[in-house]
Design an enzyme around this catalytic site. Structure first.
Site, PDB file in Angstrom:
ATOM      1  N   SER A 135      54.074  33.752  45.888  1.00  0.00           N
ATOM      2  CA  SER A 135      53.479  32.054  46.412  1.00  0.00           C
ATOM      3  C   SER A 135      52.870  31.326  45.650  1.00  0.00           C
ATOM      4  CB  SER A 135      51.910  32.459  47.493  1.00  0.00           C
ATOM      5  OG  SER A 135      51.778  31.081  47.719  1.00  0.00           O
ATOM      6  N   LYS A 161      57.259  31.474  47.869  1.00  0.00           N
ATOM      7  CA  LYS A 161      57.147  30.566  48.913  1.00  0.00           C
ATOM      8  C   LYS A 161      56.391  29.266  48.091  1.00  0.00           C
ATOM      9  CE  LYS A 161      52.645  30.739  51.427  1.00  0.00           C
ATOM     10  NZ  LYS A 161      52.007  31.416  52.265  1.00  0.00           N
ATOM     11  N   LEU A 162      56.973  28.170  48.469  1.00  0.00           N
ATOM     12  CA  LEU A 162      56.514  26.987  47.391  1.00  0.00           C
ATOM     13  C   LEU A 162      55.489  25.788  47.874  1.00  0.00           C
ATOM     14  CD1 LEU A 162      59.263  25.336  46.041  1.00  0.00           C
ATOM     15  CD2 LEU A 162      58.165  27.142  44.589  1.00  0.00           C
ATOM     16  N   LYS A 163      54.348  26.234  47.160  1.00  0.00           N
ATOM     17  CA  LYS A 163      53.329  25.389  48.256  1.00  0.00           C
ATOM     18  C   LYS A 163      53.396  23.820  48.541  1.00  0.00           C
ATOM     19  CE  LYS A 163      50.457  28.838  49.286  1.00  0.00           C
ATOM     20  NZ  LYS A 163      49.231  27.924  51.062  1.00  0.00           N
ATOM     21  N   ASP A 188      54.525  26.105  52.833  1.00  0.00           N
ATOM     22  CA  ASP A 188      53.371  26.154  53.260  1.00  0.00           C
ATOM     23  C   ASP A 188      52.568  25.210  52.794  1.00  0.00           C
ATOM     24  OD1 ASP A 188      51.427  26.631  54.119  1.00  0.00           O
ATOM     25  OD2 ASP A 188      50.623  28.824  53.128  1.00  0.00           O
ATOM     26  N   GLU A 213      55.575  26.393  56.438  1.00  0.00           N
ATOM     27  CA  GLU A 213      54.751  26.866  57.448  1.00  0.00           C
ATOM     28  C   GLU A 213      53.366  26.153  57.828  1.00  0.00           C
ATOM     29  OE1 GLU A 213      53.148  30.040  55.204  1.00  0.00           O
ATOM     30  OE2 GLU A 213      51.800  30.694  55.934  1.00  0.00           O
ATOM     31  N   ASP A 238      50.369  29.501  61.125  1.00  0.00           N
ATOM     32  CA  ASP A 238      49.179  30.321  59.997  1.00  0.00           C
ATOM     33  C   ASP A 238      47.987  29.902  60.902  1.00  0.00           C
ATOM     34  OD1 ASP A 238      47.220  31.606  57.934  1.00  0.00           O
ATOM     35  OD2 ASP A 238      48.398  30.147  56.171  1.00  0.00           O
ATOM     36  N   LYS A 262      47.611  37.342  59.473  1.00  0.00           N
ATOM     37  CA  LYS A 262      47.261  38.106  58.296  1.00  0.00           C
ATOM     38  C   LYS A 262      45.862  38.456  59.200  1.00  0.00           C
ATOM     39  CE  LYS A 262      47.525  33.939  54.878  1.00  0.00           C
ATOM     40  NZ  LYS A 262      46.793  32.597  54.641  1.00  0.00           N
ATOM     41  N   GLY A 290      48.502  36.239  53.071  1.00  0.00           N
ATOM     42  CA  GLY A 290      48.131  36.633  51.808  1.00  0.00           C
ATOM     43  C   GLY A 290      47.134  35.784  51.683  1.00  0.00           C
TER      44      GLY A 290
HETATM   45  O1  NPG Z   1      49.484  36.068  47.673  1.00  0.00           O
HETATM   46  O2  NPG Z   1      47.924  37.147  48.485  1.00  0.00           O
HETATM   47  C1  NPG Z   1      48.663  36.061  48.139  1.00  0.00           C
HETATM   48  C2  NPG Z   1      47.980  34.380  48.242  1.00  0.00           C
HETATM   49  C3  NPG Z   1      48.904  33.694  49.914  1.00  0.00           C
HETATM   50  O3  NPG Z   1      49.555  31.106  49.644  1.00  0.00           O
HETATM   51  C4  NPG Z   1      48.941  32.845  49.330  1.00  0.00           C
HETATM   52  N1  NPG Z   1      47.881  32.101  50.547  1.00  0.00           N
HETATM   53  O4  NPG Z   1      47.736  30.054  52.734  1.00  0.00           O
HETATM   54  O5  NPG Z   1      48.580  31.262  52.956  1.00  0.00           O
HETATM   55  C5  NPG Z   1      47.664  30.554  52.046  1.00  0.00           C
HETATM   56  C6  NPG Z   1      47.049  30.980  50.953  1.00  0.00           C
HETATM   57  C7  NPG Z   1      46.554  31.328  50.362  1.00  0.00           C
HETATM   58  C8  NPG Z   1      45.603  30.842  49.271  1.00  0.00           C
HETATM   59  C9  NPG Z   1      44.798  30.626  51.655  1.00  0.00           C
HETATM   60  C10 NPG Z   1      43.547  30.641  48.857  1.00  0.00           C
HETATM   61  C11 NPG Z   1      43.971  30.616  51.312  1.00  0.00           C
HETATM   62  C12 NPG Z   1      43.322  30.365  50.060  1.00  0.00           C
END
Ligand code: NPG
Length: 368
Positions: A135, A161-163, A188, A213, A238, A262, A290
């Protein structure tokens, strides 16, 4: 098992680089580890709540309070507890799924260690390694994003995965697609858009993404269903998916075609398996999300991701994606995959050196 002592240990792991999402930038992971001890067994769980309630309403200090004052008293007074009974015993406490998941996981780990069975075997794993996805947070510029993605692809990650957020979507995603060809790519939004953005999100359709997402707020299932009719890219949920029942409802409404699972978000690994089963029954692919877990949570996620319905790579990265020092021996990529732990329970334990280095506070609770 009968709980003799429960330890709530807060650890703080600096991140190797800041991680920016639509809801904020993190520079460290403060995590809550739960250790349960019975007369002759112990087990570990990790609470995935963040330091601040920005992803969901739970947060570390609140989760610790709920565990201590509302969850543990119910388990202590129940006498013998098994992981399978915990959700029922804790049901009177509304929500707080991340706190409940941590406690249930620790008890499950203790039970499985005592019987010599791995979590993967217990849940129904069918693979001995899982594809690792990464991510990638929002960056200051597109060149910086391309450098970051190049580094992860060189390391072997099998999916990116790109935020995204309004103002950081079509252009950076198109740049990654153009530079890296047919890499498996998804985005996401963490609830950052509204249905009024549908035509903007539809511009992502040309970029051949696996999924979008959680584009809309978590309580907007009708909005996601309406959006799904206006974009070709599959919608994945999610934040909206808090239980197997919520998954069935969202799928039947047409609000998602893919589900991110999750365990913390749905109240534990046992409910996570039920979410998986519901999705498989509906022909909906799932993948493991994650929450910047330490090795404790990561080990259990890898086991879950080895179930048959997890047909897309998860946000399950190697320890060094986030941390210089993990609380366990590090998870290391092997040809873009992570091995499913084979030892009893979650198969890993924190090392005492790491705990000494990373612990912020420790609270030990015994039955009154
Ligand atoms: O690789 O563990 C990982 C993080 C993956 O982007 C990720 N998590 O929204 O899914 C999400 C995000 C997240 C990050 C969620 C921080 C909550 C806190």
């Amino acid at each position: 098992m009968k709980l003799v002592e429960v330890e709530l240990r807060r650890v703080r792991l600096p991140l190797v680089a800041p991680f920016r999402t639509s809801f904020g930038t993190q520079t460290a992971r403060e995590a809550l580890l739960v250790r349960v001890a019975g007369a002759d067994s112990e087990g570990w769980g990790e609470c995935v709540a963040m330091e601040e309630p920005l992803y969901s309403s739970e947060y570390v200090v609140g989760a610790q309070h709920v565990i201590r004052h509302h969850l543990l008293p119910r388990l202590f007074s129940a006498g013998d507890v098994s992981a399978a009974r915990i959700a029922g015993l804790l049901a009177p406490v509304k929500e707080h799924r991340m706190a409940k998941a941590a406690v249930e996981t620790a008890v499950l780990d203790a039970e499985l260690r005592a019987s010599g069975v791995s979590l993967g075997t217990h849940l129904g794993a069918v693979r001995d390694a899982v594809d690792a996805g990464v991510s990638v947070g929002i960056t200051d510029s597109i060149p910086a994003l391309l450098d970051t993605v190049a580094g992860y692809l060189d390391a072997g990650y099998r999916r990116v995965k790109l935020k995204i957020e309004p103002g950081w979507d079509v252009a950076p995603v198109a740049a990654v697609r153009e530079r890296f060809g047919d890499v498996l790519l998804q985005v996401d939004a963490n609830c950052a858009y509204s249905l009024a953005d549908a035509s903007r999100l539809a511009r992502l359709d040309d970029l051949d993404l696996l999924l979008i997402e959680q584009p809309l707020p978590e309580d907007d299932l009708p909005g996601h269903a309406a959006l799904a009719r206006r974009v070709r890219t599959p919608i994945c949920l999610d934040e909206s998916i808090t239980s197997a029942r919520a998954a069935a409802f969202a799928i039947n409404l047409g609000a998602c075609a893919i589900v991110n699972i999750k365990p913390g978000r749905v109240g534990g690994y046992l409910e996570a398996r039920r979410v998986h089963d519901v999705c498989v029954a509906h022909g909906v692919p799932v993948w493991c999300g994650g929450m910047l877990e330490t090795g404790i949570g990561r080990a259990a996620n890898v086991a879950l991701a080895a179930l048959p319905g997890f047909t897309l790579p998860g946000d399950i990265s190697a320890s060094d994606r986030y941390f210089r020092t993990d609380v366990t021996l590090p998870f290391v990529l092997q040809e873009g995959r992570l091995g499913v732990p084979t030892g009893p329970g979650i198969g890993v334990s924190p090392t005492s050196e790491a705990l000494d280095e990373l612990t912020v506070s420790t609270e030990r609770i015994t039955p009154a």
